[in-house]
Design a protein around this motif. Structure first.
Motif, PDB file in Angstrom:
ATOM      1  N   LYS A 283       0.830  -1.218   0.000  1.00 53.61           N
ATOM      2  CA  LYS A 283       0.000   0.000   0.000  1.00 53.61           C
ATOM      3  C   LYS A 283       0.860   1.262   0.000  1.00 53.61           C
ATOM      4  O   LYS A 283       0.561   2.242   0.692  1.00 53.61           O
ATOM      5  N   ASP A 284       1.924   1.246  -0.790  1.00 55.38           N
ATOM      6  CA  ASP A 284       2.813   2.406  -0.920  1.00 55.38           C
ATOM      7  C   ASP A 284       2.272   3.338  -2.004  1.00 55.38           C
ATOM      8  O   ASP A 284       2.860   3.516  -3.064  1.00 55.38           O
ATOM      9  N   ILE A 285       1.134   3.956  -1.710  1.00 61.46           N
ATOM     10  CA  ILE A 285       0.368   4.676  -2.733  1.00 61.46           C
ATOM     11  C   ILE A 285       0.679   6.170  -2.718  1.00 61.46           C
ATOM     12  O   ILE A 285       0.618   6.820  -1.679  1.00 61.46           O
ATOM     13  N   THR A 286       1.005   6.705  -3.889  1.00 60.81           N
ATOM     14  CA  THR A 286       1.134   8.153  -4.062  1.00 60.81           C
ATOM     15  C   THR A 286       0.098   8.674  -5.051  1.00 60.81           C
ATOM     16  O   THR A 286      -0.181   9.862  -5.101  1.00 60.81           O
ATOM     17  N   ASN A 287      -0.462   7.767  -5.851  1.00 64.64           N
ATOM     18  CA  ASN A 287      -1.450   8.152  -6.856  1.00 64.64           C
ATOM     19  C   ASN A 287      -2.624   7.178  -6.821  1.00 64.64           C
ATOM     20  O   ASN A 287      -2.441   5.980  -7.015  1.00 64.64           O
ATOM     21  N   TYR A 288      -3.806   7.687  -6.559  1.00 60.90           N
ATOM     22  CA  TYR A 288      -5.001   6.849  -6.472  1.00 60.90           C
ATOM     23  C   TYR A 288      -5.803   6.828  -7.782  1.00 60.90           C
ATOM     24  O   TYR A 288      -6.830   6.170  -7.851  1.00 60.90           O
ATOM     25  N   THR A 289      -5.354   7.533  -8.793  1.00 64.11           N
ATOM     26  CA  THR A 289      -6.130   7.678 -10.030  1.00 64.11           C
ATOM     27  C   THR A 289      -5.736   6.646 -11.079  1.00 64.11           C
ATOM     28  O   THR A 289      -4.553   6.496 -11.389  1.00 64.11           O
ATOM     29  N   ASN A 290      -6.735   5.954 -11.600  1.00 65.69           N
ATOM     30  CA  ASN A 290      -6.521   5.071 -12.742  1.00 65.69           C
ATOM     31  C   ASN A 290      -6.650   5.936 -13.993  1.00 65.69           C
ATOM     32  O   ASN A 290      -7.733   6.164 -14.518  1.00 65.69           O
ATOM     33  N   TYR A 291      -5.500   6.436 -14.478  1.00 64.23           N
ATOM     34  CA  TYR A 291      -5.510   7.391 -15.581  1.00 64.23           C
ATOM     35  C   TYR A 291      -6.172   6.834 -16.833  1.00 64.23           C
ATOM     36  O   TYR A 291      -6.680   7.597 -17.661  1.00 64.23           O
TER      37      TYR A 291
END
Length: 727
Positions: A283-291
């Motif tokens: 869960k090393d998330i910096t971007n939550y957007t599925n571009y």
């Protein structure tokens, strides 16, 4: 008489007293029996609290699989470390200091804090925070220490075996607001109702230590497992895409990237990836957007595909007609529209205009040939003004900017109007699929894990027919010229005909609202399909503002991703490279090679000798005598010099792969059930599993390909090394 009288009176008093007490006790008994309570305490509830015990029957969250049944998200056993501290319990932690010293290094936690936790008073047991959801291997290490009072609660945790594989699509699970495990992102969240589990429980009468009492009657509420979800994703193609994008990410450090591979015949999404990415296990998330589905931006010249198709469909496109390139002046607008090189290429044909991605050519098509109203109609027909309806969460839609003449003209070549990558993929399926536009989808089917019954099944859906089959073919023919002669040359793949269109989109500065300027300050993209005459794969790649310096070109990372993924995927799907030219007088392509007869059950040595005498290269895998299976398969057409892999079972030694082709490596992996990763282009030059090492099913095989010359040098060196060993 008086004495007897006194005795009788005393006896009566005792009798009356006894009767009174008995009546009170009887009344109390009947009261308790009737009300089932005493002193305001419900006796049944009290008894249940004291003696009725309950154990949880854990349910299993539904797995997510790729289209061939490979797990992408699954529950695996996990353990929580428990320390029993109650000193009158037979087995408890006797020496907190010693226990903390032994446990802290394994659990990677502070020894002093752990010791304080193990010294707690007036509690039966504690759960060690650092010991939650540990792996089986860690559990075994702790068990080997034989620390009194340390035990484990068995549970499960969500595991994603391919790490950052399609992470924005799959999402992840965690604790929700009710402190229960649930999907928090991606398909894990949107399919919570299908994937979610419900624990059961068993109740029984037990002692203070929860040991079941004799003759206790158990009551069981069975657990309810989650459903199994099968996606259209192909593990191999997704890995090709993820690996190529990771390499580009490391080298060029762009702001963001997106890649989609689809089957244009059905709309199935075979691979989808966004960068920055993350590992759902960490869960090393910096971007939550599925571009790929949630980000709309100006597409640039990939939009010209649909303007071109519309002009062809309306019979207003003449590829041999000439126009003056360079600039185009609109009435009442001071600044003209320029081609990307500002000066143009002089007087050229419209086909050449498409090849060179001329903005002037498409401005003329929009304003003078098609007309704005017809162009706007085709934007709707291609679905570029609404969501596709893909079965993924948080799909966005772009915005058609079409109020003023300048907006209408620039929309024709991909400026001003915004669309999402998935909208472009859906629209491009019409060009790749004979005019039929297929709605993209990700969920293949949902099954009941107990019965195997299909609960939900997805069938391909035609979202529209914006163009005819003839228009689709002509559009592909022109787009093939883009790759052969024009801006798409870096996207050519040897042996395969590729039709496609490049894109270089301007990016708006969020602070000023104006376009960014500077080398590399663009979104570079490519929409391509192959093979051109009957596209099996459709692929879109976009790289946003890669870190490049002049004279490095922004299309380089896009081309690297597209060519490696498309070629690997076509080969993986056994799509044989095409003959480039036909001989004079030939009307169809020649069938080359001889069909391979079945070798199953034959003696390996005899078959190998026969193959060798016929001009092939047999490779025997295993220490058995009889062929159990082979690659290529029965009936495959073989050319002289091709390798034939013969599997005989038993212990298999890894052959020297130096000089092997990509297809040879795929065949080896298939035959031995290996998980291969292939990098580079050309022929095998390096391998991670050394020659003659024993290989097992599921082993990871990493092979680096190099040019024919480099591979030949590596092969020569390998032969020299073998000679030294022999000598």
């Amino acid at each position: 008489m008086k004495k007897n009288k006194r005795i009788n009176s005393g006896a009566r008093f005792l009798i009356y007293t006894f009767i009174l007490l008995f009546s009170i006790l009887a009344g109390k008994f009947f009261y308790v029996t009737y009300t089932q309570s005493a002193e305001g305490v419900n006796l049944i509830e009290y008894g249940e609290q004291k003696w009725l015990k309950s154990d949880t029957l854990s349910a299993k969250r539904g797995n997510i699989y790729d289209r061939s049944g490979q797990p992408l998200a699954e529950d695996i056993p996990a353990y929580t470390v428990i320390a029993i501290l109650k000193k009158d319990y037979p087995v408890h932690v006797k020496d907190p200091k010693e226990a903390a010293e032994k446990l802290a290094p394994i659990l990677d936690t502070d020894e002093e804090k752990l010791e304080k936790l193990l010294e707690k008073e007036n509690v039966f047991q504690v759960e060690i925070p650092a010991g939650r959801n540990i792996s089986h291997s860690k559990k075994e290490k702790i068990e080997a220490l034989k620390i009194p009072g340390i035990s484990f609660d068995r549970g499960s945790k969500r595991y994603y075996p391919n790490q950052d594989f399609a992470s924005h699509v799959l999402g992840f699970t965690g604790l929700n607001d009710e402190n229960k495990r649930a999907g928090l992102m991606g398909l894990e969240k949107s399919l919570e109702r299908q994937l979610g589990e419900r624990d059961g429980h068993v109740t029984f009468m037990g002692d203070r230590y929860s040991n079941e009492l004799p003759d206790s009657e158990e009551k069981i509420v069975p657990p309810k497992n989650g459903k199994e979800v099968y996606l259209t994703l192909d593990e191999k193609i997704q890995l090709y895409l993820d690996q190529a994008m990771t390499q580009a990410d490391k080298k060029y450090k762009p702001k963001r990237m997106v890649g989609i591979v689809a089957d244009p015949k059905t709309g199935k999404i075979l691979a989808m990836s966004s960068r920055p990415s993350f590992n759902p296990n960490k869960k090393d998330i910096t971007n939550y957007t599925n571009y790929a589905i949630s980000s709309a931006y100006e597409p640039g010249s990939t939009m010209k595909i649909f303007t071109l198709a519309a002009a062809i469909e309306e019979n207003v496109y003449n590829g041999n007609a000439y126009f003056q390139s360079g600039s185009y002046k609109l009435p009442k607008i001071t600044r003209p529209i320029y081609d990307h090189n500002r000066n143009g290429w002089g007087s050229i044909t419209f086909d050449q205009g498409v090849e060179n991605s001329s903005n002037v050519a498409f401005s003329i098509l929009a304003r003078e040939k098609l007309g704005y109203e017809r162009l706007r109609t085709y934007l709707s027909k291609f679905g570029l003004d609404k969501e596709t309806g893909i079965d993924l969460p948080k799909e966005a839609s772009g915005r058609v900017l079409y109020n003023y003449e300048i907006e209408k003209v620039t929309t024709a070549f991909g400026q001003g109007t915004t669309v999402t990558p998935i909208q472009q993929i859906q629209a491009a399926t019409a060009v790749a699929n004979g005019g039929k536009m297929m709605r993209p989808y990700m969920i293949e089917e949902i099954k009941d894990p107990k019965t195997g019954k299909v609960i939900q099944d997805h069938e391909p859906f035609i979202a529209g027919r914006p163009i005819s089959e003839a228009t689709a073919k002509k559009t592909r023919d022109i787009l093939e010229k883009v790759v052969k002669n024009g801006t798409g040359r870096p996207y050519a793949i040897e042996g395969y005909s590729v039709a496609g269109k490049t894109g270089t989109a301007q990016v708006t500065d969020e602070k000023t609202g104006k376009y960014l300027h500077g080398w590399g300050e663009n979104i570079f993209s490519f929409m391509g399909m192959a093979p051109k005459d009957n596209p099996r794969l459709l692929m879109y790649v976009a790289v946003d503002r890669p870190s490049i310096k002049y004279p490095e070109m922004g299309y380089t990372p896009v081309a690297n991703i597209f060519t490696s993924v498309m070629k690997s995927s076509l080969q993986y799907l056994n799509i044989v490279p095409e003959d480039v030219k036909l001989a004079p007088g030939e009307k169809t392509k020649k069938e080359h090679g001889s069909p391979l007869l079945s070798l199953k059950g034959e003696n390996a040595a005899d078959a190998a000798e026969r193959l060798k005498n016929s001009g092939f290269q047999p490779v025997v895998l295993g220490d058995g005598n009889t062929i159990e299976s082979h690659e290529p398969y029965e009936g495959a057409k073989l050319l002289k010099g091709e390798r034939v892999l013969l599997y005989t079972g038993g212990k298999v030694k890894m052959p020297d792969l130096t000089g092997w082709s990509y297809m040879d490596i795929l065949r080896l992996s298939s035959l031995l059930s290996l998980k291969e990763t292939v990098t580079g282009n050309g022929f095998a030059a390096k391998q991670n599993i050394k020659k003659d090492s024993i290989v097992k099913k599921g082993d990871f095989l990493v092979v680096q390909l190099k040019s024919a010359r480099a591979a030949a040098e590596a092969e020569e060196k390998s032969k020299e090394d073998d000679k030294k060993v022999t000598d």
